[in-house]
Design a protein around this motif. Structure first.
Motif, PDB file in Angstrom:
ATOM      1  N   PRO A  95       0.829  -1.206   0.000  1.00  0.00           N
ATOM      2  CA  PRO A  95       0.000   0.000   0.000  1.00  0.00           C
ATOM      3  C   PRO A  95       0.866   1.260   0.000  1.00  0.00           C
ATOM      4  N   ASP A  96       0.295   2.338  -0.509  1.00  0.00           N
ATOM      5  CA  ASP A  96       1.004   3.609  -0.561  1.00  0.00           C
ATOM      6  C   ASP A  96       0.033   4.715  -0.178  1.00  0.00           C
ATOM      7  N   GLN A  97       0.534   5.944  -0.162  1.00  0.00           N
ATOM      8  CA  GLN A  97      -0.322   7.072   0.175  1.00  0.00           C
ATOM      9  C   GLN A  97      -1.525   7.116  -0.755  1.00  0.00           C
ATOM     10  N   ARG A  98      -2.654   7.560  -0.201  1.00  0.00           N
ATOM     11  CA  ARG A  98      -3.945   7.692  -0.880  1.00  0.00           C
ATOM     12  C   ARG A  98      -4.677   6.365  -1.083  1.00  0.00           C
ATOM     13  N   TRP A  99      -4.084   5.247  -0.666  1.00  0.00           N
ATOM     14  CA  TRP A  99      -4.829   3.986  -0.687  1.00  0.00           C
ATOM     15  C   TRP A  99      -5.883   4.081   0.413  1.00  0.00           C
ATOM     16  N   THR A 100      -6.955   3.314   0.257  1.00  0.00           N
ATOM     17  CA  THR A 100      -7.961   3.272   1.309  1.00  0.00           C
ATOM     18  C   THR A 100      -7.753   2.022   2.152  1.00  0.00           C
ATOM     19  N   TYR A 101      -8.293   2.079   3.377  1.00  0.00           N
ATOM     20  CA  TYR A 101      -8.167   0.955   4.299  1.00  0.00           C
ATOM     21  C   TYR A 101      -9.483   0.823   5.049  1.00  0.00           C
ATOM     22  N   ALA A 102     -10.119  -0.344   4.922  1.00  0.00           N
ATOM     23  CA  ALA A 102     -11.375  -0.599   5.625  1.00  0.00           C
ATOM     24  C   ALA A 102     -11.477  -2.076   5.941  1.00  0.00           C
ATOM     25  N   LYS A 103     -11.864  -2.380   7.165  1.00  0.00           N
ATOM     26  CA  LYS A 103     -12.092  -3.758   7.607  1.00  0.00           C
ATOM     27  C   LYS A 103     -10.910  -4.665   7.302  1.00  0.00           C
ATOM     28  N   GLY A 104      -9.689  -4.132   7.518  1.00  0.00           N
ATOM     29  CA  GLY A 104      -8.487  -4.926   7.345  1.00  0.00           C
ATOM     30  C   GLY A 104      -8.014  -5.093   5.912  1.00  0.00           C
ATOM     31  N   VAL A 105      -8.620  -4.365   4.980  1.00  0.00           N
ATOM     32  CA  VAL A 105      -8.274  -4.517   3.571  1.00  0.00           C
ATOM     33  C   VAL A 105      -7.834  -3.171   2.987  1.00  0.00           C
ATOM     34  N   PHE A 106      -6.701  -3.191   2.274  1.00  0.00           N
ATOM     35  CA  PHE A 106      -6.209  -2.007   1.566  1.00  0.00           C
ATOM     36  C   PHE A 106      -6.707  -2.067   0.125  1.00  0.00           C
ATOM     37  N   ALA A 107      -6.977  -0.893  -0.441  1.00  0.00           N
ATOM     38  CA  ALA A 107      -7.386  -0.816  -1.849  1.00  0.00           C
ATOM     39  C   ALA A 107      -6.684   0.369  -2.499  1.00  0.00           C
ATOM     40  N   ALA A 108      -6.152   0.124  -3.694  1.00  0.00           N
ATOM     41  CA  ALA A 108      -5.483   1.192  -4.438  1.00  0.00           C
ATOM     42  C   ALA A 108      -6.514   2.235  -4.847  1.00  0.00           C
ATOM     43  N   PRO A 109      -6.081   3.485  -4.953  1.00  0.00           N
ATOM     44  CA  PRO A 109      -7.034   4.518  -5.376  1.00  0.00           C
ATOM     45  C   PRO A 109      -7.480   4.279  -6.816  1.00  0.00           C
ATOM     46  N   ALA A 110      -8.680   4.708  -7.099  1.00  0.00           N
ATOM     47  CA  ALA A 110      -9.188   4.590  -8.462  1.00  0.00           C
ATOM     48  C   ALA A 110      -8.369   5.496  -9.372  1.00  0.00           C
ATOM     49  N   VAL A 111      -8.143   5.041 -10.580  1.00  0.00           N
ATOM     50  CA  VAL A 111      -7.416   5.846 -11.557  1.00  0.00           C
ATOM     51  C   VAL A 111      -8.338   6.964 -12.013  1.00  0.00           C
ATOM     52  N   TYR A 112      -7.828   8.180 -11.971  1.00  0.00           N
ATOM     53  CA  TYR A 112      -8.638   9.327 -12.371  1.00  0.00           C
ATOM     54  C   TYR A 112      -8.901   9.291 -13.867  1.00  0.00           C
ATOM     55  N   GLN A 113     -10.147   9.364 -14.217  1.00  0.00           N
ATOM     56  CA  GLN A 113     -10.551   9.445 -15.621  1.00  0.00           C
ATOM     57  C   GLN A 113     -11.214  10.804 -15.809  1.00  0.00           C
ATOM     58  N   PRO A 114     -10.563  11.697 -16.543  1.00  0.00           N
ATOM     59  CA  PRO A 114     -11.160  13.019 -16.717  1.00  0.00           C
ATOM     60  C   PRO A 114     -12.474  12.927 -17.486  1.00  0.00           C
ATOM     61  N   THR A 115     -13.372  13.839 -17.160  1.00  0.00           N
ATOM     62  CA  THR A 115     -14.604  13.913 -17.931  1.00  0.00           C
ATOM     63  C   THR A 115     -14.266  14.484 -19.302  1.00  0.00           C
ATOM     64  N   LEU A 116     -15.175  14.332 -20.236  1.00  0.00           N
ATOM     65  CA  LEU A 116     -14.968  14.894 -21.562  1.00  0.00           C
ATOM     66  C   LEU A 116     -14.828  16.416 -21.465  1.00  0.00           C
ATOM     67  N   ALA A 117     -15.607  17.033 -20.595  1.00  0.00           N
ATOM     68  CA  ALA A 117     -15.522  18.488 -20.426  1.00  0.00           C
ATOM     69  C   ALA A 117     -14.148  18.898 -19.890  1.00  0.00           C
ATOM     70  N   ASP A 118     -13.638  18.167 -18.886  1.00  0.00           N
ATOM     71  CA  ASP A 118     -12.303  18.467 -18.344  1.00  0.00           C
ATOM     72  C   ASP A 118     -11.231  18.291 -19.408  1.00  0.00           C
ATOM     73  N   ALA A 119     -11.332  17.206 -20.154  1.00  0.00           N
ATOM     74  CA  ALA A 119     -10.335  16.926 -21.191  1.00  0.00           C
ATOM     75  C   ALA A 119     -10.382  17.991 -22.287  1.00  0.00           C
ATOM     76  N   THR A 120     -11.576  18.432 -22.633  1.00  0.00           N
ATOM     77  CA  THR A 120     -11.713  19.448 -23.669  1.00  0.00           C
ATOM     78  C   THR A 120     -11.043  20.749 -23.258  1.00  0.00           C
ATOM     79  N   VAL A 121     -11.217  21.148 -22.010  1.00  0.00           N
ATOM     80  CA  VAL A 121     -10.565  22.371 -21.514  1.00  0.00           C
ATOM     81  C   VAL A 121      -9.047  22.244 -21.632  1.00  0.00           C
ATOM     82  N   ALA A 122      -8.512  21.112 -21.209  1.00  0.00           N
ATOM     83  CA  ALA A 122      -7.060  20.901 -21.262  1.00  0.00           C
ATOM     84  C   ALA A 122      -6.561  20.833 -22.706  1.00  0.00           C
ATOM     85  N   LEU A 123      -7.318  20.172 -23.564  1.00  0.00           N
ATOM     86  CA  LEU A 123      -6.911  20.057 -24.961  1.00  0.00           C
ATOM     87  C   LEU A 123      -6.975  21.403 -25.680  1.00  0.00           C
ATOM     88  N   LYS A 124      -7.990  22.213 -25.372  1.00  0.00           N
ATOM     89  CA  LYS A 124      -8.071  23.551 -25.965  1.00  0.00           C
ATOM     90  C   LYS A 124      -6.835  24.371 -25.604  1.00  0.00           C
TER      91      LYS A 124
END
Length: 171
Positions: free
Chosen positions: A51-80
């Motif tokens: 496990p690393d920073q930003r992982w979650t921990y609940a009931k004895g189980v670690f989980a990696a953070p979800a991979v950020y998927q930008p919205t189409l609107a967010d991506a459009t702003v960055a691409l512009k």
């Protein structure tokens, strides 16, 4: 030697590595930190994947953070922004402050500047028309594929097609 994750409100906020004396003897975590701090620690020695920073921990189980998927609107702003930077950087290579600055020379009495303005304006228009067509198609798609800035720029009309040539500033 033991490695710990410090967990705050179900999220790993810090990884605490082993510490040993000069003789190589591990100093127990309880001797290194206060009891309140140690109470936030979970022994992660031997856990794979580690496990690393930003992982979650609940009931004895670690989980990696979800991979950020930008919205189409967010991506459009960055691409512009990336496309506009490409347009401006291309104009700057010939000494203009920006593509808008270059386009302002449309009625210049200096032949090179007027030609640059004509080429830049035609190129700019074609680039943005292609971008807006791409974004309209993406909005209509069920699962749009969002290109990287480099992929988008490579697919757009290129300046040489419109007579743009890089030349020394002042023309």
């Amino acid at each position: 030697m033991k490695t710990y994750a410090r967990v705050d409100q179900g999220v790993v906020v810090e990884i605490v590595l082993p510490y040993a004396t000069d003789e190589g003897v591990e100093v127990p975590i309880e001797e290194r930190f206060t009891a309140d701090f140690v109470a936030q620690m979970v022994d992660i020695t031997g856990i794979t994947p580690q496990p690393d920073q930003r992982w979650t921990y609940a009931k004895g189980v670690f989980a990696a953070p979800a991979v950020y998927q930008p919205t189409l609107a967010d991506a459009t702003v960055a691409l512009k922004a990336a496309v506009q930077q490409w347009l401006d950087t291309t104009a700057q290579a010939s000494g203009y402050d920006s593509l808008a600055s270059c386009a302002s020379y449309a009625n210049s009495g200096v032949t090179q500047w007027a030609a640059d303005a004509k080429a830049a304006t035609a190129w700019r228009d074609a680039v943005w028309q292609a971008c807006f067509a791409e974004w309209s198609a993406a909005q209509a798609a069920t699962n749009p594929v969002i290109p990287t800035a480099a992929e988008l720029i490579a697919s757009l009309p290129q300046p040489a097609t419109f007579g743009w040539t890089v030349h020394p500033a002042g023309g």
